[in-house]
Enzyme design. Sequence first.
Site, mmCIF file in Angstrom:
data_model
loop_
_atom_site.group_PDB
_atom_site.id
_atom_site.type_symbol
_atom_site.label_atom_id
_atom_site.label_comp_id
_atom_site.label_asym_id
_atom_site.label_seq_id
_atom_site.Cartn_x
_atom_site.Cartn_y
_atom_site.Cartn_z
ATOM 1 N N THR A 13 0.832 -1.208 0.000
ATOM 2 C CA THR A 13 0.000 0.000 0.000
ATOM 3 C C THR A 13 0.867 1.259 0.000
ATOM 4 O OG1 THR A 13 -1.809 -1.103 1.090
ATOM 5 C CG2 THR A 13 -1.606 1.244 1.537
ATOM 6 N N GLY A 24 -10.118 -2.981 3.536
ATOM 7 C CA GLY A 24 -9.196 -2.894 4.672
ATOM 8 C C GLY A 24 -9.281 -1.541 5.356
ATOM 9 N N ASP A 25 -8.222 -1.200 6.052
ATOM 10 C CA ASP A 25 -8.200 0.054 6.821
ATOM 11 C C ASP A 25 -7.925 1.283 5.960
ATOM 12 O OD1 ASP A 25 -5.586 -1.118 6.385
ATOM 13 O OD2 ASP A 25 -4.783 0.522 7.604
ATOM 14 N N ARG A 85 -14.166 -7.369 0.262
ATOM 15 C CA ARG A 85 -13.368 -7.019 1.458
ATOM 16 C C ARG A 85 -12.742 -5.614 1.325
ATOM 17 N NH1 ARG A 85 -7.828 -5.416 2.540
ATOM 18 N NH2 ARG A 85 -7.394 -5.997 4.688
HETATM 19 N N1 ASP Z 1 -3.647 -2.061 4.879
HETATM 20 C C1 ASP Z 1 -3.886 -2.615 3.563
HETATM 21 C C2 ASP Z 1 -5.132 -3.453 3.603
HETATM 22 O O1 ASP Z 1 -5.322 -4.171 4.565
HETATM 23 C C3 ASP Z 1 -2.779 -3.464 3.075
HETATM 24 C C4 ASP Z 1 -1.430 -2.801 3.038
HETATM 25 O O2 ASP Z 1 -1.144 -1.910 3.829
HETATM 26 O O3 ASP Z 1 -0.633 -3.208 2.176
HETATM 27 O O4 ASP Z 1 -5.871 -3.442 2.654
#
Ligand code: ASP
Length: 315
Positions: free
Chosen positions: A182, A212-213, A210
């Site tokens: 990310t 994520g954060d 899904r």
């Molecule tokens: N935080 C990101 C997610 O869970 C993944 C990442 O930081 O690479 O989608």
Amino acid sequence: MPITLVIHGGAGNITPAMMTKEDEQAYTEGLQAALDAGYAVLESNGSAMDAVVAAIKELENNPLFNAGKGAVFTKKGLNEMDAAVMDGKTLGAGAIAGVRNIKNPIVLAREVMEHSGHVFLSGNGAAEFALTRGVEQAPDDYFFNKLRYDQWVEIRDSDFYQLDHKADNLKGVPNPDHKFGTVGAVACDAEGNLAAGTSTGGMTNKRFGRIGDSPVIGAGTYANNSTCAISCTGHGEPFLRAVVAHDISCLMEYKGLSLQEACDTVIKDKLVKIGGEGGLIAVDNKANGIFCFNSAGMYRGMKSSTGTEGVAYYG
Ligand code: ASP
């Protein structure tokens, strides 16, 4: 007022053993290009938000990182991306989740903040909004990347999902070989305004829409001129549960902790207790920039008018 830009290209098990000299050079160049693009904006008296978007666009256009062009594949073999921006001066925010065929998701997130009247758009609705704003599209093959494709082919017939590298188990416990790709940027401009942005393809083989954060305001992205600007990277589920970015801002605002103390409390203690691995970049309203991570490494870079400049990967 001093100016500072901090960027990341993901955290995880990034060690000298798993990086060739060529890898190091490619990451150095990619991070440096993003740092230069964003810092040039700050140097010419541009806003923190403009600098954050300029830096992230550069990283999204580089297939090394899991965002934009380099986004990972879902269980269905698609590239579904998430992104968010937040403006610390106005507390305005914009986010998108599960979008496809958008060349620069960070640009769409900013459009949401400035022109939608909403904060968070997803899937088809976000795509429809992108069309109304003339946001640049890209065909499926723009996002095709052999490395990401092979990572996906390895696990597509299983129920495993993975964070940009090797498979995690079904409960989301990360494989020790994983890394997260990310991207994110935070900035403090010459007027003392803060901004944060994060962009990601999420996890390889992710299912069921899904999220994520990264695009969730307060979890993976947050900015507030009275405290700090934060962009996170790591295993998204624990970051969501710990509401990482806003928690750090609260520790500063309500308990008077410094940026470093607040980040250490959340990343090295609270998150660790719930098995969360990863890190963040942050800047406060005095233009102090920091990196904080509990993983072996994090692709990262910082440039400040106080003299700090550089990129790094290892712990
Ligand atoms: N935080 C990101 C997610 O869970 C993944 C990442 O930081 O690479 O989608």
